[in-house]
Design a protein around this motif. Structure first.
Motif, PDB file in Angstrom:
ATOM      1  N   TYR A  21       0.818  -1.213   0.000  1.00 43.18           N
ATOM      2  CA  TYR A  21       0.000   0.000   0.000  1.00 43.18           C
ATOM      3  C   TYR A  21       0.852   1.262   0.000  1.00 43.18           C
ATOM      4  O   TYR A  21       0.358   2.367  -0.176  1.00 43.18           O
ATOM      5  N   CYS A  22       2.146   1.089   0.230  1.00 42.20           N
ATOM      6  CA  CYS A  22       3.025   2.255   0.346  1.00 42.20           C
ATOM      7  C   CYS A  22       3.933   2.386  -0.872  1.00 42.20           C
ATOM      8  O   CYS A  22       4.066   3.458  -1.452  1.00 42.20           O
ATOM      9  N   THR A  62       9.803   9.058  12.330  1.00 41.05           N
ATOM     10  CA  THR A  62       9.230   8.083  11.423  1.00 41.05           C
ATOM     11  C   THR A  62      10.076   8.014  10.165  1.00 41.05           C
ATOM     12  O   THR A  62      11.239   8.389  10.166  1.00 41.05           O
ATOM     13  N   GLY A  63       9.532   7.472   9.100  1.00 36.24           N
ATOM     14  CA  GLY A  63      10.292   7.363   7.867  1.00 36.24           C
ATOM     15  C   GLY A  63       9.332   7.080   6.720  1.00 36.24           C
ATOM     16  O   GLY A  63       8.141   7.384   6.814  1.00 36.24           O
ATOM     17  N   GLY A  64       9.832   6.373   5.740  1.00 35.74           N
ATOM     18  CA  GLY A  64      10.836   5.342   5.674  1.00 35.74           C
ATOM     19  C   GLY A  64      10.875   4.523   6.973  1.00 35.74           C
ATOM     20  O   GLY A  64       9.929   4.511   7.724  1.00 35.74           O
ATOM     21  N   GLU A  65      11.963   3.848   7.187  1.00 34.99           N
ATOM     22  CA  GLU A  65      12.087   3.094   8.433  1.00 34.99           C
ATOM     23  C   GLU A  65      13.107   3.805   9.330  1.00 34.99           C
ATOM     24  O   GLU A  65      14.310   3.788   9.040  1.00 34.99           O
ATOM     25  N   PRO A  66      12.657   4.432  10.417  1.00 33.73           N
ATOM     26  CA  PRO A  66      13.561   5.268  11.215  1.00 33.73           C
ATOM     27  C   PRO A  66      14.736   4.502  11.809  1.00 33.73           C
ATOM     28  O   PRO A  66      15.793   5.089  12.052  1.00 33.73           O
ATOM     29  N   THR A  92       7.586   2.580  13.662  1.00 35.52           N
ATOM     30  CA  THR A  92       8.565   1.673  13.056  1.00 35.52           C
ATOM     31  C   THR A  92       7.876   0.392  12.603  1.00 35.52           C
ATOM     32  O   THR A  92       6.773   0.084  13.067  1.00 35.52           O
ATOM     33  N   ASN A  93       8.542  -0.360  11.735  1.00 34.97           N
ATOM     34  CA  ASN A  93       7.984  -1.670  11.377  1.00 34.97           C
ATOM     35  C   ASN A  93       8.493  -2.756  12.331  1.00 34.97           C
ATOM     36  O   ASN A  93       8.105  -3.917  12.201  1.00 34.97           O
ATOM     37  N   SER A 115       3.847  -0.935  12.877  1.00 33.56           N
ATOM     38  CA  SER A 115       2.942  -1.377  11.810  1.00 33.56           C
ATOM     39  C   SER A 115       2.904  -2.891  11.811  1.00 33.56           C
ATOM     40  O   SER A 115       3.948  -3.548  11.745  1.00 33.56           O
ATOM     41  N   VAL A 159      -3.125  -1.132   8.332  1.00 29.36           N
ATOM     42  CA  VAL A 159      -3.819  -0.563   7.167  1.00 29.36           C
ATOM     43  C   VAL A 159      -4.695  -1.679   6.607  1.00 29.36           C
ATOM     44  O   VAL A 159      -4.193  -2.762   6.295  1.00 29.36           O
ATOM     45  N   GLU A 187      -7.655   3.648   7.553  1.00 24.16           N
ATOM     46  CA  GLU A 187      -8.260   3.520   6.217  1.00 24.16           C
ATOM     47  C   GLU A 187      -7.170   3.684   5.151  1.00 24.16           C
ATOM     48  O   GLU A 187      -6.329   4.594   5.234  1.00 24.16           O
ATOM     49  N   PHE A 188      -7.215   2.797   4.194  1.00 31.46           N
ATOM     50  CA  PHE A 188      -6.254   2.808   3.080  1.00 31.46           C
ATOM     51  C   PHE A 188      -6.457   4.074   2.253  1.00 31.46           C
ATOM     52  O   PHE A 188      -7.562   4.383   1.837  1.00 31.46           O
ATOM     53  N   MET A 324       3.956   7.599   1.106  1.00 34.13           N
ATOM     54  CA  MET A 324       3.966   7.877   2.547  1.00 34.13           C
ATOM     55  C   MET A 324       5.392   7.736   3.093  1.00 34.13           C
ATOM     56  O   MET A 324       5.801   8.463   3.992  1.00 34.13           O
ATOM     57  N   GLY A 329       5.294   8.934   7.216  1.00 30.78           N
ATOM     58  CA  GLY A 329       3.912   8.565   7.557  1.00 30.78           C
ATOM     59  C   GLY A 329       3.648   8.666   9.046  1.00 30.78           C
ATOM     60  O   GLY A 329       4.547   8.806   9.856  1.00 30.78           O
TER      61      GLY A 329
HETATM   62  N1  SAM Z   1       8.455   2.187   8.499  1.00 35.38           N
HETATM   63  C1  SAM Z   1       7.600   2.640   9.540  1.00 35.38           C
HETATM   64  C2  SAM Z   1       6.380   1.742   9.647  1.00 35.38           C
HETATM   65  O1  SAM Z   1       6.307   0.763   8.913  1.00 35.38           O
HETATM   66  O2  SAM Z   1       5.541   2.006  10.492  1.00 35.38           O
HETATM   67  C3  SAM Z   1       7.189   4.101   9.451  1.00 35.38           C
HETATM   68  C4  SAM Z   1       6.810   4.654   8.124  1.00 35.38           C
HETATM   69  S1  SAM Z   1       5.262   4.094   7.473  1.00 35.38           S
HETATM   70  C5  SAM Z   1       5.246   5.027   5.962  1.00 35.38           C
HETATM   71  C6  SAM Z   1       4.142   4.930   8.527  1.00 35.38           C
HETATM   72  C7  SAM Z   1       2.695   4.568   8.414  1.00 35.38           C
HETATM   73  O3  SAM Z   1       2.201   4.926   7.142  1.00 35.38           O
HETATM   74  C8  SAM Z   1       2.419   3.098   8.582  1.00 35.38           C
HETATM   75  O4  SAM Z   1       1.668   2.879   9.752  1.00 35.38           O
HETATM   76  C9  SAM Z   1       1.629   2.755   7.360  1.00 35.38           C
HETATM   77  O5  SAM Z   1       0.644   1.897   7.722  1.00 35.38           O
HETATM   78  C10 SAM Z   1       1.113   4.093   6.864  1.00 35.38           C
HETATM   79  N2  SAM Z   1       0.803   4.112   5.423  1.00 35.38           N
HETATM   80  C11 SAM Z   1       1.640   4.020   4.382  1.00 35.38           C
HETATM   81  N3  SAM Z   1       0.993   4.063   3.197  1.00 35.38           N
HETATM   82  C12 SAM Z   1      -0.334   4.172   3.520  1.00 35.38           C
HETATM   83  C13 SAM Z   1      -1.533   4.265   2.737  1.00 35.38           C
HETATM   84  N4  SAM Z   1      -1.527   4.219   1.408  1.00 35.38           N
HETATM   85  N5  SAM Z   1      -2.706   4.391   3.398  1.00 35.38           N
HETATM   86  C14 SAM Z   1      -2.748   4.435   4.745  1.00 35.38           C
HETATM   87  N6  SAM Z   1      -1.645   4.349   5.534  1.00 35.38           N
HETATM   88  C15 SAM Z   1      -0.454   4.224   4.929  1.00 35.38           C
END
Ligand code: SAM
Length: 329
Positions: A21-22, A62-66, A92-93, A115, A159, A187-188, A324, A329
């Motif tokens: 989704y990202c 946050t990030g990317g992956e912080p 973070t993931n 996540s 998500v 929500e996506f 994102m 994000g």
């Molecule tokens: N790498 C970290 C992680 O995975 O949580 C931080 C960055 S990630 C971009 C941050 C958040 O953005 C995540 O919780 C992810 O679920 C959300 N995210 C990314 N793309 C998305 C989308 N299309 N719709 C909704 N949430 C989104």
């Protein structure tokens, strides 16, 4: 609108996952070159001289992956020990979290959002775009480590993608029944992977609440978050359920945040790209810090208008220039 006192800071645009989704599979993302990232020194200067004087007290990394940011523990310590910092959190993931969790806690990080889009290793790997050895177990161990170390609250972000993980909503919600964890369904949004969005669309939070309500019941939680999530609870559960409904609901009146990308762009609204300021370039060109502060103040004054008038554009396909992971994000 709420006072804006919360800055979400992207430490790096790279990620070790490629969540569907990202970041669409095979998509070529132009990563920011290391010298284009805000350095630790530049970031701290912006916090001390621009954001804190304007009233910012809450920060999220946050990030990317912080956790991919070199020296992340020391940066956490530096931000946590700024006298004005009231709240420091990270998203973070969790894949790299287990070994570093105690050091992050020690450095002053207290809150963490992780996540976790599936409890099934196969689905998880599919979502994160992993074809090698499963990454689920190591991620789950990262979550357990965060819990052991004492991060509180511990939030899990999900998500929800129709046909991919929506069948797990009850299982994920059940995590909160005997654990003091907070599961948040997001929500996506049509950001990052327009094709997937076109193909699958999104599920309104109210529909998820109905599913949970008819299974266990659902009551508004006593605790109120200070962000966009609507917080509920399964009766008798230790933890809570949050619903972040940026597609089905306008919560601009509750918005208290702006975002700083890893390459220094300040963004007043997630849902549109209007009004962004390139703070890194201004800093490197020697713009006077008082002047920069006034530019940011002016943007904060414009924020309500940017949020309310333009938010709807962010709920349709084709309006995002960055994923994102690139925005933070
Ligand atoms: N790498 C970290 C992680 O995975 O949580 C931080 C960055 S990630 C971009 C941050 C958040 O953005 C995540 O919780 C992810 O679920 C959300 N995210 C990314 N793309 C998305 C989308 N299309 N719709 C909704 N949430 C989104």
């Amino acid at each position: 609108m709420n006072p804006v006192d919360y800055l979400r800071i992207s430490l790096i645009d790279r990620c070790n996952f490629r969540c569907q989704y990202c970041m669409p599979e095979g998509a070529k993302l132009d990563y920011v070159l290391r010298q284009e990232l805000l350095s630790d020194g530049e970031l701290l200067t912006l916090l001390r001289e621009v954001f804190i004087p304007l009233g910012f007290r809450k920060f999220r990394l946050t990030g990317g992956e912080p956790l991919l940011r070199p020296g992340v523990v020391e940066l956490v310590r530096a931000i946590a020990t700024l006298p004005e910092t009231e709240d420091l959190a990270m998203t973070t993931n969790a894949f790299l979290l287990a070994p570093i969790a105690p050091a992050l806690f020690d450095a002053g990080l207290r809150r963490i959002n992780i996540s976790l889009d599936s409890l099934k290793p196969e689905t998880f790997d599919k979502i994160i775009g992993n074809r090698a050895q499963s990454r689920w177990q190591q991620t789950w161990e990262g979550i357990q480590a965060a819990h052991r170390v004492g991060f509180n609250p511990l939030k899990l972000n999900v998500v929800v993608i129709p046909g991919l993980n929506d069948s797990e909503v009850l299982d994920l919600a059940a995590l909160t029944r005997d654990r003091d964890w907070h599961v948040r369904f997001i929500e996506f949004m049509p950001i990052g992977n327009a094709d997937l969005f076109r193909d699958r669309a999104w599920i309104p939070s109210e529909e998820l609440r109905d599913r949970i309500r008819s299974h266990w019941g659902l009551i508004p939680a006593q605790v109120k978050g200070n962000g966009p999530a609507d917080i509920f609870q399964i009766p008798g559960a230790k933890g809570t359920l949050g619903f972040i409904s940026q597609m089905s609901e306008c919560f601009c009146d509750r918005c208290n945040r702006v975002r700083l990308s890893a390459d220094g762009w300040l963004r007043p609204c997630l849902l549109n790209e209007t009004g962004q300021i390139n703070l890194k370039t201004a800093l490197r060109e020697g713009t006077n810090l008082a002047q920069l502060r006034e530019q940011v103040r002016a943007l904060l004054n414009l924020k309500p208008e940017i949020n309310f008038k333009l938010r709807d554009s962010g709920t349709t396909i084709g309006t995002y220039g960055r994923t994102m992971s690139q925005i933070g994000g």
